[in-house]
Design an enzyme around this catalytic site. Structure first.
Site, PDB file in Angstrom:
ATOM      1  N   PRO A   1       0.819  -1.223   0.000  1.00  0.00           N
ATOM      2  CG  PRO A   1      -0.030  -1.026   2.173  1.00  0.00           C
ATOM      3  CD  PRO A   1       0.745  -1.949   1.276  1.00  0.00           C
TER       4      PRO A   1
ATOM      5  CB  SER B   1       4.135   0.703  -4.154  1.00  0.00           C
ATOM      6  OG  SER B   1       4.744  -0.410  -3.576  1.00  0.00           O
ATOM      7  N   GLY B   2       4.747   3.752  -4.729  1.00  0.00           N
ATOM      8  CA  GLY B   2       4.414   4.837  -5.648  1.00  0.00           C
ATOM      9  C   GLY B   2       3.581   5.898  -4.970  1.00  0.00           C
TER      10      GLY B   2
ATOM     11  CG  ASP C   1      10.874  -1.610 -10.650  1.00  0.00           C
ATOM     12  OD1 ASP C   1       9.877  -2.150 -11.181  1.00  0.00           O
ATOM     13  OD2 ASP C   1      11.569  -0.764 -11.232  1.00  0.00           O
TER      14      ASP C   1
ATOM     15  CB  THR D   1       6.429  -4.635  -4.274  1.00  0.00           C
ATOM     16  OG1 THR D   1       6.415  -3.531  -3.381  1.00  0.00           O
ATOM     17  CG2 THR D   1       5.380  -5.643  -3.862  1.00  0.00           C
TER      18      THR D   1
ATOM     19  CG  ASN E   1      14.188  -7.731  -5.875  1.00  0.00           C
ATOM     20  OD1 ASN E   1      14.262  -8.423  -4.855  1.00  0.00           O
ATOM     21  ND2 ASN E   1      15.219  -7.562  -6.687  1.00  0.00           N
ATOM     22  CD  GLU E   2      10.226  -7.220   0.110  1.00  0.00           C
ATOM     23  OE1 GLU E   2       9.346  -7.950   0.601  1.00  0.00           O
ATOM     24  OE2 GLU E   2      10.658  -6.203   0.682  1.00  0.00           O
TER      25      GLU E   2
ATOM     26  CG  ASP F   1      18.202 -12.562 -23.849  1.00  0.00           C
ATOM     27  OD1 ASP F   1      18.397 -12.805 -22.648  1.00  0.00           O
ATOM     28  OD2 ASP F   1      18.450 -11.454 -24.362  1.00  0.00           O
TER      29      ASP F   1
ATOM     30  CG  ASP G   1      15.649  -0.726  -3.476  1.00  0.00           C
ATOM     31  OD1 ASP G   1      15.559   0.505  -3.301  1.00  0.00           O
ATOM     32  OD2 ASP G   1      14.657  -1.459  -3.685  1.00  0.00           O
TER      33      ASP G   1
END
Ligand SMILES: Nc1ncnc2c1ncn2[C@@H]1O[C@H](COP(=O)(O)OP(=O)(O)OP(=O)(O)O)[C@@H](O)[C@H]1O
Length: 296
Positions: free
Chosen positions: A10, A12-13, A67, A69, A71-72, A215, A272
């Site tokens: 909640p 984020s951003g 990002d 979140t 990543n987590e 790739d 981070d």
């Protein structure tokens, strides 16, 4: 019977997570029989929730946040034998993985897509016991991240990092780096080293235009010593053409690379600060599957 876990940060951003939660839950209910909604309260909650979703064999886990979140969530499922399909609703400033996957950066649109989006394979990266989905950077970017204020980030987005990075070019001497891969070795000084899994770096979607999300390659950029004006001249390439063929850049691809330095340099993973050199970075080819619109 199919199950999805919706993990929402909640904070984020622009703190829009709660606003979008109901629409996301309703949309996912069209596709899955059970929607388990979890709100994070602190660091590592998203990792713990996602790990539980994998261990309890949920079909999918949707990360709603920036990002950090995403990543987590990836960290929570990466180590498990069974890995649910990942969904992403971007709420952050940069949202590089969403950009690389053609997922809209508008949260409502990103949620709508989850109703019937196909899934596709996704590479992730690993160093020591950390995972990343987008980028590892060593050098000036670490300084830039610390200098950018929340207000700048909100109003200027990724350009704020670029401006701070340019300022840092003036003030810092380059960093001594030793890099070893099967394809290339480098022992010298660089102001900035970037290892990318996807085309989008720092919000610049053309940065690594050769890279595809599946790739099986790490795309390594060693920026040679740059003056302030060289860096400024690189901006159009950053915005449109990709920087791999720029004169001031050494570029190669590999599956594993070791980076060391005689200095105790911090590294930046997915935006981070996360650990210090030395590190050995490897790609985990097509380790996850992710919901994404049909790509171009
Ligand atoms: N309820 C919460 N309140 C405050 N911080 C939280 C909460 N839940 C999780 N966090 C922390 O917020 C961190 C940053 O979140 P995230 O990257 O998603 O947002 P952001 O920083 O706004 O995004 P971006 O970096 O793209 O701008 C997470 O890594 C986590 O540690």
């Amino acid at each position: 019977m199919s199950k999805v876990m919706l993990i929402i940060n909640p904070s984020s951003g622009k703190e829009l997570g709660k606003k979008h939660a109901e629409f996301a839950e309703g949309t996912l209910a069209q596709r899955f029989t059970e929607v388990d909604v979890r709100f994070t309260e602190k660091e590592l909650d998203a990792t713990q929730f996602a790990k539980q979703a994998a261990q309890e064999r949920y079909d999918a886990v949707v990360a709603m946040g920036g990002d950090g979140t995403v990543n987590e969530v990836i960290t929570g499922i990466a180590e498990q034998d069974y890995r649910p399909t990942l969904g992403i609703v971007p709420l952050g400033t940069v949202n590089d993985l969403a950009r690389a996957l053609n997922i809209p950066t508008d949260p409502q649109e990103a949620i709508s897509i989850l109703e019937d989006a196909p899934s596709r394979p996704l590479d992730i990266g690993k160093y020591d016991d950390h995972y990343f989905m987008n980028v590892i950077a060593v050098g000036l970017i670490a300084e830039a991240v610390e200098e950018v204020s929340v207000e700048q980030k909100t109003s200027l987005g990724s350009v704020a990092y670029f401006i701070e990075g340019l300022k840092a070019f003036k003030d810092h001497s380059p960093y001594p780096i030793q890099l070893t891969a099967t394809e290339k070795s480098f022992d010298g000084e660089t102001p900035l080293l970037i290892i990318s899994l996807t085309n989008s770096v720092g919000g610049f979607e053309s940065f690594a235009k050769e890279a595809r999300v599946d790739d099986g390659l790490l795309h390594v950029f060693i920026i040679k010593q740059l003056g302030f004006f060289d860096a400024l001249q690189a901006l159009p390439k950053l915005l449109t053409g990709g920087i791999a063929d720029a004169d001031q850049v050494d570029y190669f691809t590999t599956k594993e690379v070791r980076i060391d330095s005689k200095e105790h340099l911090p590294i930046n993973a997915d935006g981070d600060t996360a650990g210090h050199l030395p590190i050995t970075v490897q790609v985990l080819s097509q380790h996850l599957t992710v919901f994404a619109p049909v790509s171009n």
